[in-house]
Design a protein around this motif. Structure first.
Motif, PDB file in Angstrom:
ATOM      1  N   LYS A 131       0.842  -1.198   0.000  1.00 41.04           N
ATOM      2  CA  LYS A 131       0.000   0.000   0.000  1.00 41.04           C
ATOM      3  C   LYS A 131       0.886   1.260   0.000  1.00 41.04           C
ATOM      4  O   LYS A 131       0.612   2.225  -0.711  1.00 41.04           O
ATOM      5  N   LYS A 135       1.987   4.624  -3.173  1.00 39.17           N
ATOM      6  CA  LYS A 135       2.084   6.090  -3.031  1.00 39.17           C
ATOM      7  C   LYS A 135       3.399   6.626  -3.581  1.00 39.17           C
ATOM      8  O   LYS A 135       3.536   7.832  -3.800  1.00 39.17           O
TER       9      LYS A 135
ATOM     10  N   GLY B  43     -14.496  -4.569   4.817  1.00 33.82           N
ATOM     11  CA  GLY B  43     -13.478  -3.917   5.642  1.00 33.82           C
ATOM     12  C   GLY B  43     -13.947  -2.629   6.283  1.00 33.82           C
ATOM     13  O   GLY B  43     -13.157  -1.910   6.898  1.00 33.82           O
ATOM     14  N   THR B  44     -15.235  -2.319   6.148  1.00 34.27           N
ATOM     15  CA  THR B  44     -15.741  -1.050   6.702  1.00 34.27           C
ATOM     16  C   THR B  44     -16.969  -1.243   7.591  1.00 34.27           C
ATOM     17  O   THR B  44     -17.667  -0.282   7.896  1.00 34.27           O
ATOM     18  N   CYS B  62     -13.511  -6.514  11.478  1.00 36.12           N
ATOM     19  CA  CYS B  62     -12.774  -5.519  10.684  1.00 36.12           C
ATOM     20  C   CYS B  62     -12.784  -4.160  11.368  1.00 36.12           C
ATOM     21  O   CYS B  62     -12.030  -3.279  10.989  1.00 36.12           O
ATOM     22  N   LEU B  63     -13.652  -3.984  12.370  1.00 33.47           N
ATOM     23  CA  LEU B  63     -13.743  -2.695  13.049  1.00 33.47           C
ATOM     24  C   LEU B  63     -13.110  -2.723  14.441  1.00 33.47           C
ATOM     25  O   LEU B  63     -13.387  -1.879  15.288  1.00 33.47           O
TER      26      LEU B  63
ATOM     27  N   VAL C  37     -12.318   2.821   9.939  1.00 33.06           N
ATOM     28  CA  VAL C  37     -12.707   3.010   8.533  1.00 33.06           C
ATOM     29  C   VAL C  37     -11.901   4.165   7.935  1.00 33.06           C
ATOM     30  O   VAL C  37     -11.394   4.077   6.815  1.00 33.06           O
ATOM     31  N   MET C  39      -8.969   5.260   8.956  1.00 30.82           N
ATOM     32  CA  MET C  39      -7.560   4.863   8.834  1.00 30.82           C
ATOM     33  C   MET C  39      -7.363   4.008   7.590  1.00 30.82           C
ATOM     34  O   MET C  39      -6.400   4.164   6.851  1.00 30.82           O
ATOM     35  N   ARG C  40      -8.291   3.104   7.358  1.00 29.33           N
ATOM     36  CA  ARG C  40      -8.187   2.208   6.209  1.00 29.33           C
ATOM     37  C   ARG C  40      -8.215   2.997   4.905  1.00 29.33           C
ATOM     38  O   ARG C  40      -7.524   2.678   3.944  1.00 29.33           O
ATOM     39  N   ASP C  42      -7.171   5.977   4.560  1.00 31.78           N
ATOM     40  CA  ASP C  42      -6.132   7.016   4.620  1.00 31.78           C
ATOM     41  C   ASP C  42      -6.697   8.419   4.820  1.00 31.78           C
ATOM     42  O   ASP C  42      -6.056   9.404   4.483  1.00 31.78           O
TER      43      ASP C  42
END
Lengths: 766, 159, 289
Positions: A131, A135, B43-44, B62-63, C37, C39-40, C42
């Protein structure tokens, strides 16, 4: 619940048509089943993809040198790692696979053509490093004007996506490039004459938003390349053989050197037919000399994998006062996304095809826009056109004060009807189904205030094509079946039932394995409602071939001719009393004695299935609309469908229910939302808004079983049809609840409330 | 900085793993402990495929961060069957064909089990709202709801 | 790698010290349902996470001066399981329980919902209507302010460096009081409010509204406390004319945007529709106690 409607031609079987537990059930309820992202290999690297933030941009340069310097980064791939491939020339098959397009879609070459278009990929020792490496890749873009809507894309001054694309299907051949890849036409009879005879003509425009297949499992794969030029790919796919063909082409590999294994697949609905990250993962693995795992995030799934086409559809239908349709015309403008290939052919072939019509004309435009390339989505291309067709038929019924089911009865296709594609129907169950709708308690149930009932029908001509099957009888009489279709919705159960039925052995003695590409011959993907039909035919043939081996052996043992032996209830028996008095030999007996009787017992089949039949459905829905907010509550839903013969009724019903609820999402809330820069704004489940459990009622099902004579058990493919009627049925119900005509999907609350308020204003003005 | 050393209990077993701060508990369960029954759909926190029990509470793994699991008790789909005995929900999901592709199934099962422990006699509406955070794209939910309701009735009858 | 430091202080002072002394971006990790969420994606790249859940009292709901003090780390599910709290402030509890799924409820907190400073946060209009106070600890000691003073714009709060919310206080209420919260979403669950409305009111013996607080969410950069709207129903028995005036005042106060979740026009209209409905639910609840 009312009974399903079974034709007299459907026999009672021991396993076929029964609710057998699926063979992979325990693995899937215990977490043991391995999906795309569940494979872990020693030394595995993690791949991530850098994607364009621009809807349309020239790629001036890509500099990955800083990324490569980061500790843990093992390989980077860009357009330079893939050879350009020649454009294929029309005519194309039904599934367009122009290698020049595929190689540009998996990784942008000259231009990035949509927000989310892959530009580079990295393999590193951890997700976090990969990841971070992304960038550090510098991409210089020259941002170009973009176009999102297909009607805008057809305008003279529209930004052109492909300078080398000249519209196919128009005369004279155009000299200017165009976003319109192709104009498709289909015609039957004389529409002008038909409209001239009509007592009533309704001509309406409809619009539908692009919607995503919405499978819960993101695309995932693990690639493992060897220095000897071979490679293995584990991935979530609807067709491992198709993936092998496409990946080998894009990578310039001999097909036989690539082995593709399909993992368990967490939903596809057409969206896992195209390759995305898989060729990138293989190339990364070749460069890094280590296995590479690549799993998309949900954001990537929405931004870069296939939604289905958004559409503009115009439908004009003329009818006599008694409801008989005398002319039908459609103009379909479909988004193809960044590369050609909207689902026009299927739309044209299906949109009017449950009706017996003399005069039809359809024109379709396949239009490139700066969105991800569309992928098939359950009855690809058909729901958008059907939304318009069924809406107009409902409007005609209302205007003529004819019951919506009666108007369909008046026009229903029957045995002998010839559709717009020239296909003449064998036995079909549409009329029985419409009668079942009228007889169903749902049809006349009382409705309350602000409530409305909607009805619509839909058609799909399910697919056939190439399939292979191999059946090995083990020495204890258990049976291993190898077939090539990833099991998305319980197909192992259907295959096992057919094998058990044929061989006359208990269902649980059959174990079904989904073969990798090295273990079985080419089998077309799990799509188009083809699996239980086409692969089912191969499986039955393989079983019958194994039976033939058994009968031959019994004949040899008894010293009679093979035609004097029959197979019954799992035993080889003398065909008649005249043959002689021999003790029947069971499959396990024959299997046990196989070493002395000629060796292993196996049956296999390689087929190219034809003879598929229409699969028609009709849906009935009740809604309640909140006139102050535009919120639509779904109250009751019933799906009727001609399923031919339900090998696994549980999973046939499951297809009917699941397809219906996908259609409900399409009707009410799902849509791709773009900002002014052409960037997707709702690339997540939160704002994409698929139906959740509390949004929907129970979905009742009525299976009509009118067998397809071309399948040994009468199967019609069932998966696609149920997504065709819901959009029109729901909108029809909403219309009836508020007394308005509506023409746009999704009919989300802001849109519906505005229509209600505009309707109120109009009424006040009158 | 070195990675965190986390000691926790999963399905009754003491386990240890190393993780970076930003790694989700889901990531740790799958990629550090190699228990892949718990799935990632988004993932959210929007799909529920990663549902687990964390100290007896239903959560999306995931949280939560892996490092937060220190000293806690985790239960995943791998801990739902007892030896050869499937949990009645697992049995009924097969019997009622409450799964098609099966990717949402582990999360749905964990969530449904939490519901029945809290409310042994839920209405259809209660089941639907409890499971609203578990997306299923295949089934249209019908057979899932039927399987959960039937299991509730079965458990009440044998209680 | 850019490591993120992770700390689990066991006292408020230790947490304040960590937050105040941090170089770079320090974030409080509470329920984590928004932070992880972000952080994931960015959106947030912290260098320090201070997990406050090991601090005593953060997980406690306790009675105080006739009202309720709810520790910052109490989850929505825990609030819903507290019968006395749910009886006194049903609107606040139901609003908190609307945040996300059952799974999210296992972690998400009211304090987090407030400090995430999303204009669409469900619990915030309900808390504002309730007259809730946020207890804040920081380098300069403790203070308590009305919750509406915490969010200042989407994603931004008025908290100074080193400060964090330690609890929410819901005050004691007079007899014949009730509160309610409704939101509009296009589905039945799992969405962010397109509009949210919280109302708390008190009746006298004649069923006349003698006190009211009205708050709206998702119609402006922060949740709004609408004193004018409250005035439209104070002194009324929520007759149609009063409800019309309430709806009009709520719609008039909206300063929404068009976005993927709804149009301006729609939000303005729905604010009024919800306000009418919420007022009636709050009234019915008030009549029952």
């Amino acid at each position: 619940m009312p009974d399903d409607v079974k034709s007299a031609d459907i026999k009672e079987f021991k396993y076929v048509g029964k609710r057998n537990p699926r063979p992979d059930g325990v693995d899937k309820v215990t977490g043991r089943a391995k999906y795309g992202a569940d494979l872990l290999l020693p030394g595995m690297l993690y791949g991530r993809v850098l994607r364009s933030p621009h809807a349309h941009a020239k790629i001036i340069s890509i500099d990955a040198s800083e990324a490569l310097k980061l500790a843990g980064v093992k390989a980077v791939v860009t357009r330079d790692d893939f050879k350009d491939l020649p454009k294929a020339q029309p005519p194309f098959g039904p599934m367009i696979h122009d290698a020049a397009d595929v190689t540009r879609n998996i990784i942008a070459r000259e231009k990035a053509l949509y927000d989310g278009h892959a530009v580079a990929a990295v393999a590193a020792t951890s997700e976090a490093i990969a990841k971070k490496a992304l960038k550090l890749i510098k991409v210089e873009y020259e941002v170009l004007p973009h176009v999102i809507d297909p009607v805008d894309a057809m305008k003279d001054d529209a930004p052109i996506l492909h300078e080398d694309q000249f519209t196919v299907g128009v005369e004279p051949k155009p000299s200017k490039p165009s976003n319109v890849f192709r104009v498709m036409k289909a015609e039957k009879g004389d529409v002008e004459k038909g409209f001239a005879e009509a007592d009533i003509i309704i001509d309406r425009e409809f619009k539908t938003a692009a919607v995503h297949q919405g499978y819960i499992e993101p695309h995932a794969c693990v690639a493992n390349a060897s220095e000897d030029g071979s490679a293995e790919l584990w991935c979530s796919t609807q067709g491992q053989f198709n993936f092998r063909a496409v990946c080998a082409t894009v990578l310039g590999m001999p097909v036989g050197k690539l082995k593709v294994t399909s993992s368990e697949i967490g939903g596809g609905f057409g969206g896992k037919l195209p390759v995305y990250g898989e060729p990138l993962a293989i190339r990364l693995s070749q460069k890094a000399h280590r296995p590479v795992k690549m799993v998309m995030t949900r954001d990537e799934v929405f931004r870069s994998t296939g939604p289905t086409s958004g559409s503009h559809v115009r439908i004009k239908i003329g009818a006599k006062n008694d409801g008989r349709i005398v002319a039908a015309e459609g103009v379909l403008t479909y988004q193809a996304g960044a590369f050609k290939g909207a689902g026009l052919a299927a739309a044209i072939g299906c949109m009017f095809s449950e009706y017996d019509l003399e005069n039809i004309r359809i024109v379709g435009y396949d239009v490139c826009v700066n969105r991800p390339k569309v992928a098939a989505y359950r009855a690809p291309g058909v729901p958008m056109a059907a939304f318009g067709v069924e809406g107009v038929i409902n409007e005609i019924a209302t205007k003529l004060s004819i019951d919506p089911v009666d108007i369909r009865l008046k026009n229903a296709a029957k045995q002998g009807t010839v559709n717009v594609s020239g296909i003449k129907y064998g036995p079909i169950g549409f009329i029985q189904m419409l009668e079942a709708v009228k007889a169903h308690p749902h049809y006349n149930a009382p409705l309350g205030k602000n409530q409305g009932r909607g009805f619509a029908a839909g058609y799909w001509m399910h697919a056939g094509g190439m399939s292979c099957a191999t059946l090995n009888v083990q020495d204890d009489g258990t049976v291993n079946l190898l077939e090539g279709n990833p099991d998305i919705g319980g197909s192992r159960a259907s295959m096992a039932a057919m094998v058990a039925e044929e061989l006359g052995i208990p269902y649980d003695k059959v174990r079904v394995t989904i073969a990798d590409t090295a273990s079985l011959g080419f089998t077309l993907f799990t799509a188009g409602s083809r699996v239980t039909y086409a692969t089912g035919m191969a499986v039955v043939e393989a079983a019958r071939n194994a039976i033939k081996v058994c009968c031959d052996r019994a004949a040899a043992a008894w010293g009679v001719t093979p035609d004097q032996v029959k197979w019954e209830e799992g035993h080889a028996k003398p065909a008649s009393a005249n043959v002689g008095d021999f003790a029947p030999m069971s499959l396990s007996e024959l299997a046990k004695k196989a070493p002395m009787m000629g060796g292993p017992i196996a049956g296999h089949a390689e087929i190219n299935a034809t003879g598929q039949g229409p699969a028609i459905g009709a849906h009935l829905v009740d809604v309640e609309t909140d006139p102050e907010t535009g919120f639509v509550k779904l109250l009751r839903y019933t799906v009727f469908q001609d399923v031919g013969c339900a090998i696994s009724p549980d999973y046939v019903e499951g297809q009917m229910q699941g397809g219906a609820v996908q259609g409900l999402g399409w009707a009410l809330n799902e849509e791709y939302v773009y900002n002014a820069k052409g960037q997707l704004q709702n690339a997540g489940f939160l704002d994409y808004r698929m139906p959740v459990a509390s949004d929907v009622p129970m979905i009742d099902t009525v299976m009509i079983e009118e067998p397809n004579p071309n399948h040994p058990y009468g199967v019609r493919g069932v998966g696609e049809t149920p997504i065709v009627p819901p959009q029109a049925a729901v909108i029809n119900a909403v219309e009836n609840s508020v007394g308005l005509r509506l023409s746009e999907l999704p009919m989300s609350p802001p849109k519906l409330l505005k229509a209600i308020e505009d309707g109120r204003l109009k009424k006040a003005a009158e | 900085m070195s990675r965190h050393h986390v000691t926790t209990t999963i399905n009754g077993d003491n386990v240890e793993f190393l993780c970076d701060t930003e790694q989700s508990l889901l990531d740790c369960i799958r990629n550090e402990l190699h228990m892949t029954g718990t799935k990632e759909g988004c993932g959210t926190g929007d799909c529920g495929a990663c549902s687990i029990m964390l100290d007896g509470r239903l959560v999306c793994s995931c949280l939560a961060l892996g490092v937060e699991a220190e000293g806690k008790e985790i239960m995943t789909i791998e801990g739902m069957a007892q030896g050869d005995e499937l949990h009645p929900l697992q049995e009924n999901f097969i019997k009622f064909a409450a799964l098609q592709c099966g990717i949402c199934t582990p999360g749905v099962l964990i969530a449904a089990r939490a519901l029945l422990e809290k409310n042994p006699d839920p209405t259809e509406t209660e089941v639907r709202f409890w499971l609203a955070g578990n997306l299923c794209r295949c089934t249209g939910y019908d057979k899932i709801i039927r399987a959960v309701m039937a299991t509730a009735a079965q458990l009440r009858a044998t209680a | 790698m850019d490591d993120i430091r992770y700390e689990t202080p066991t006292s408020v002072n230790a947490a304040v010290k960590l937050l105040a002394g941090a170089q770079g971006v320090a974030k409080v990790l509470n329920g984590g349902t928004d932070l992880l969420v972000q952080m994931r994606a960015d959106v947030v790249t912290p260098t320090l996470l201070v997990d406050i859940k090991k601090i005593a009292d953060m997980k406690v709901i306790k009675k105080e001066k006739g009202g309720w003090r709810i520790g910052a780390s109490v989850s929505g599910a825990e609030m819903g399981e507290h019968p006395e709290l749910s009886k006194m402030w049903p609107g606040v509890v139901e609003a908190t329980e609307l945040i996300g799924s059952t799974q999210v409820q296992g972690r998400a907190t009211m304090a987090g919902n407030l400090c995430n400073a999303s204009p669409g946060a469900d619990s915030v209009p309900a808390m504002i209507a309730a007259g809730a106070l946020a207890a804040i600890a920081g380098p300069n000691g403790k203070r308590e302010i009305p919750v509406e003073q915490i969010p200042v714009s989407p994603g931004k709060t008025s908290l100074a460096k080193g400060e964090f919310v330690t609890s929410i206080y819901l005050p004691k209420r007079p007899k014949k009081s009730g509160d309610a919260y409704l939101r509009f979403i296009p589905r039945t669950e799992m969405d962010i409010a397109v509009v949210g409305c919280g109302i708390s009111l008190t009746l006298d013996k004649s069923k006349t509204v003698i006190a009211a607080r009205v708050a709206l969410g998702a119609v402006a950069p922060t949740a709004l406390l609408l004193e004018d709207a409250a005035q439209t129903i104070i002194g009324t028995k929520l007759e149609d004319a009063a409800l019309d005036a309430l709806a009009a005042a709520c719609s008039a106060a909206c300063r929404p945007i068009d976005d993927k979740r709804g149009t301006k026009e729609f939000r303005i209209k729905i604010a009024g529709v919800l306000a009418r409905r919420v007022a009636l639910i709050a009234r019915d609840r008030a009549l029952k106690n």
